[in-house]
Design an enzyme around this catalytic site. Structure first.
Site, PDB file in Angstrom:
ATOM      1  N   LYS A   1      21.172  -4.247  -3.565  1.00  0.00           N
ATOM      2  CA  LYS A   1      21.351  -5.115  -4.740  1.00  0.00           C
ATOM      3  C   LYS A   1      20.691  -4.502  -5.974  1.00  0.00           C
ATOM      4  CE  LYS A   1      19.231  -8.614  -2.846  1.00  0.00           C
ATOM      5  NZ  LYS A   1      18.833  -7.967  -1.580  1.00  0.00           N
TER       6      LYS A   1
ATOM      7  N   ARG B   1      18.279 -17.645  -3.548  1.00  0.00           N
ATOM      8  CA  ARG B   1      18.072 -17.193  -2.179  1.00  0.00           C
ATOM      9  C   ARG B   1      18.085 -18.353  -1.202  1.00  0.00           C
ATOM     10  NH1 ARG B   1      15.161 -12.232  -3.275  1.00  0.00           N
ATOM     11  NH2 ARG B   1      14.967 -11.026  -1.364  1.00  0.00           N
TER      12      ARG B   1
ATOM     13  N   ARG C   1      12.725   4.009   2.156  1.00  0.00           N
ATOM     14  CA  ARG C   1      12.535   3.688   0.730  1.00  0.00           C
ATOM     15  C   ARG C   1      11.099   4.014   0.302  1.00  0.00           C
ATOM     16  NH1 ARG C   1      14.106  -1.949  -1.851  1.00  0.00           N
ATOM     17  NH2 ARG C   1      12.925  -2.813  -0.129  1.00  0.00           N
TER      18      ARG C   1
ATOM     19  N   ARG D   1       6.776   0.418   0.380  1.00  0.00           N
ATOM     20  CA  ARG D   1       6.520  -0.959  -0.058  1.00  0.00           C
ATOM     21  C   ARG D   1       5.935  -1.743   1.114  1.00  0.00           C
ATOM     22  NH1 ARG D   1      11.527  -4.037  -3.005  1.00  0.00           N
ATOM     23  NH2 ARG D   1      11.240  -5.664  -1.451  1.00  0.00           N
TER      24      ARG D   1
ATOM     25  N   ARG E   1      12.236 -10.365   7.362  1.00  0.00           N
ATOM     26  CA  ARG E   1      13.011 -10.622   6.128  1.00  0.00           C
ATOM     27  C   ARG E   1      14.491 -10.814   6.461  1.00  0.00           C
ATOM     28  NH1 ARG E   1      11.551  -5.479   2.956  1.00  0.00           N
ATOM     29  NH2 ARG E   1      12.896  -6.226   1.290  1.00  0.00           N
TER      30      ARG E   1
HETATM   31  P1  AP5 Z   1      17.814  -1.489  -2.902  1.00  0.00           P
HETATM   32  O1  AP5 Z   1      18.824  -1.285  -3.969  1.00  0.00           O
HETATM   33  O2  AP5 Z   1      16.374  -1.440  -3.271  1.00  0.00           O
HETATM   34  O3  AP5 Z   1      18.153  -2.801  -2.061  1.00  0.00           O
HETATM   35  P2  AP5 Z   1      17.886  -4.307  -2.374  1.00  0.00           P
HETATM   36  O4  AP5 Z   1      19.035  -5.065  -1.794  1.00  0.00           O
HETATM   37  O5  AP5 Z   1      17.591  -4.531  -3.839  1.00  0.00           O
HETATM   38  O6  AP5 Z   1      16.610  -4.489  -1.470  1.00  0.00           O
HETATM   39  P3  AP5 Z   1      15.222  -5.200  -1.668  1.00  0.00           P
HETATM   40  O7  AP5 Z   1      14.417  -4.865  -0.441  1.00  0.00           O
HETATM   41  O8  AP5 Z   1      14.590  -4.873  -2.990  1.00  0.00           O
HETATM   42  O9  AP5 Z   1      15.684  -6.655  -1.649  1.00  0.00           O
HETATM   43  P4  AP5 Z   1      14.981  -7.889  -1.190  1.00  0.00           P
HETATM   44  O10 AP5 Z   1      16.075  -8.837  -1.488  1.00  0.00           O
HETATM   45  O11 AP5 Z   1      14.374  -7.997   0.139  1.00  0.00           O
HETATM   46  O12 AP5 Z   1      13.665  -7.838  -2.076  1.00  0.00           O
HETATM   47  P5  AP5 Z   1      13.285  -8.489  -3.446  1.00  0.00           P
HETATM   48  O13 AP5 Z   1      12.585  -7.466  -4.220  1.00  0.00           O
HETATM   49  O14 AP5 Z   1      14.427  -9.229  -4.070  1.00  0.00           O
HETATM   50  O15 AP5 Z   1      18.119  -0.415  -1.765  1.00  0.00           O
HETATM   51  C1  AP5 Z   1      17.259  -0.276  -0.638  1.00  0.00           C
HETATM   52  C2  AP5 Z   1      17.047   1.200  -0.301  1.00  0.00           C
HETATM   53  O16 AP5 Z   1      18.274   1.784   0.147  1.00  0.00           O
HETATM   54  C3  AP5 Z   1      16.600   2.038  -1.512  1.00  0.00           C
HETATM   55  O17 AP5 Z   1      15.698   3.004  -1.059  1.00  0.00           O
HETATM   56  C4  AP5 Z   1      17.887   2.693  -2.014  1.00  0.00           C
HETATM   57  O18 AP5 Z   1      17.652   3.944  -2.623  1.00  0.00           O
HETATM   58  C5  AP5 Z   1      18.685   2.847  -0.713  1.00  0.00           C
HETATM   59  N1  AP5 Z   1      20.106   2.648  -0.926  1.00  0.00           N
HETATM   60  C6  AP5 Z   1      20.709   1.753  -1.745  1.00  0.00           C
HETATM   61  N2  AP5 Z   1      22.052   1.854  -1.661  1.00  0.00           N
HETATM   62  C7  AP5 Z   1      22.286   2.814  -0.745  1.00  0.00           C
HETATM   63  C8  AP5 Z   1      23.466   3.376  -0.197  1.00  0.00           C
HETATM   64  N3  AP5 Z   1      24.695   2.981  -0.571  1.00  0.00           N
HETATM   65  N4  AP5 Z   1      23.342   4.322   0.737  1.00  0.00           N
HETATM   66  C9  AP5 Z   1      22.139   4.734   1.127  1.00  0.00           C
HETATM   67  N5  AP5 Z   1      20.974   4.250   0.639  1.00  0.00           N
HETATM   68  C10 AP5 Z   1      21.045   3.310  -0.279  1.00  0.00           C
HETATM   69  O19 AP5 Z   1      12.265  -9.633  -2.955  1.00  0.00           O
HETATM   70  C11 AP5 Z   1      11.024  -9.300  -2.354  1.00  0.00           C
HETATM   71  C12 AP5 Z   1      10.312 -10.578  -1.935  1.00  0.00           C
HETATM   72  O20 AP5 Z   1      10.080 -11.408  -3.104  1.00  0.00           O
HETATM   73  C13 AP5 Z   1      11.086 -11.490  -0.980  1.00  0.00           C
HETATM   74  O21 AP5 Z   1      10.920 -11.114   0.380  1.00  0.00           O
HETATM   75  C14 AP5 Z   1      10.445 -12.860  -1.293  1.00  0.00           C
HETATM   76  O22 AP5 Z   1       9.200 -13.008  -0.684  1.00  0.00           O
HETATM   77  C15 AP5 Z   1      10.242 -12.790  -2.800  1.00  0.00           C
HETATM   78  N6  AP5 Z   1      11.399 -13.333  -3.551  1.00  0.00           N
HETATM   79  C16 AP5 Z   1      12.188 -12.639  -4.413  1.00  0.00           C
HETATM   80  N7  AP5 Z   1      13.144 -13.447  -4.919  1.00  0.00           N
HETATM   81  C17 AP5 Z   1      12.953 -14.675  -4.344  1.00  0.00           C
HETATM   82  C18 AP5 Z   1      13.640 -15.905  -4.431  1.00  0.00           C
HETATM   83  N8  AP5 Z   1      14.713 -16.067  -5.216  1.00  0.00           N
HETATM   84  N9  AP5 Z   1      13.183 -16.947  -3.685  1.00  0.00           N
HETATM   85  C19 AP5 Z   1      12.098 -16.819  -2.904  1.00  0.00           C
HETATM   86  N10 AP5 Z   1      11.410 -15.677  -2.767  1.00  0.00           N
HETATM   87  C20 AP5 Z   1      11.835 -14.598  -3.474  1.00  0.00           C
END
Ligand code: AP5
Length: 210
Positions: free
Chosen positions: A13, A88, A123, A156, A167
């Site tokens: 994402k 979410r 990552r 991370r 997660r």
């Molecule tokens: P990346 O693009 O970073 O993936 P992502 O889907 O953004 O993953 P995140 O782990 O950041 O998402 P998340 O939803 O768990 O965490 P968030 O920060 O929102 O890609 C991942 C990796 O793969 C990277 O290394 C990238 O280079 C690689 N990659 C990407 N595309 C690729 C491809 N096509 N091929 C190969 N490799 C690829 O949230 C973190 C925490 O915050 C949550 O757990 C929660 O505690 C809290 N939080 C955030 N938002 C909320 C909410 N709305 N409600 C409640 N808690 C929340």
């Protein structure tokens, strides 16, 4: 245009949000990034969010809804925005509706759990500026050194294998029901995440423009 990117942790994402942000010139809003910044700065909200984030649980709805509401009220959002990681839960989606925000499209990036586990183990993020890399798919030019600011890149905290499993479980229980929520509104499109980031980007942009 107001967009939502939906998908499991590590589906890509954040990566796709950056691509859409430069293509459509609208800001990408990641609640995860906002929360990580708050944790780093030890704000009240950051202190509250820290333990949930580190254990792979969701931060309580009322905290995240408040953050999001403040962020989309800012000037740069007046022509639209991309939400990465919000909503979410169904109550978060309902809160967005109650705010009167019209969502044009919800793009789900689908990637199987096993692929996600492999991806997140590779990552690396910069501990200074937060830029994200991958040891195989998006390596830094110099090992463990951020290309953008020269900071050190690290794993991370919530990318440890057990936390990633937790997660994913939370995603399937609490976030995946949003697919139904937006399907019923006729807004959901699903893109299958590809091995190549650029291939997923082509599919994502095509889904938005369709
Ligand atoms: P990346 O693009 O970073 O993936 P992502 O889907 O953004 O993953 P995140 O782990 O950041 O998402 P998340 O939803 O768990 O965490 P968030 O920060 O929102 O890609 C991942 C990796 O793969 C990277 O290394 C990238 O280079 C690689 N990659 C990407 N595309 C690729 C491809 N096509 N091929 C190969 N490799 C690829 O949230 C973190 C925490 O915050 C949550 O757990 C929660 O505690 C809290 N939080 C955030 N938002 C909320 C909410 N709305 N409600 C409640 N808690 C929340």
């Amino acid at each position: 245009m107001n967009l939502i990117l939906l998908g499991a942790p590590g589906a890509g994402k954040g990566t796709q949000a950056e691509v859409i942000c430069s293509a459509l010139k609208i800001p990408a809003i990641s609640t995860g990034n906002i929360l990580r910044e708050a944790v780093k700065n030890e704000t009240k909200c950051g202190l509250e969010a820290k333990s949930y984030m580190e254990s792979g649980q969701l931060v309580p709805d009322e905290v995240v809804i408040g953050i999001l509401k403040d962020r989309i009220a800012q000037d740069d959002c007046k022509n639209g925005f991309i939400l990465d990681g919000f909503p979410r839960t169904v109550p978060q989606a309902e809160a967005l509706d109650k705010m009167g925000v019209n969502i044009d499209k919800v793009v789900e990036i689908f990637v199987p759990d096993e692929t996600i586990k492999k991806r997140l183990s590779g990552r690396r993020v910069c501990e200074k500026c937060g830029n994200s890399y991958h040891v195989d798919f998006k390596p830094t030019k110099v090992d463990s050194v951020c290309d953008a600011c020269g900071g050190k890149t690290v794993i991370r905290k919530d990318d440890e294998p057990q936390t990633v499993s937790d997660r994913l479980k939370v995603y399937h229980e609490k976030t995946a029901p949003l697919k139904d929520y937006y399907e019923k509104q006729g807004k959901l499109v699903t893109v299958v995440g590809q091995e190549e980031v650029s291939e997923t980007s082509k599919l994502t942009l095509a889904a938005i423009e369709a």
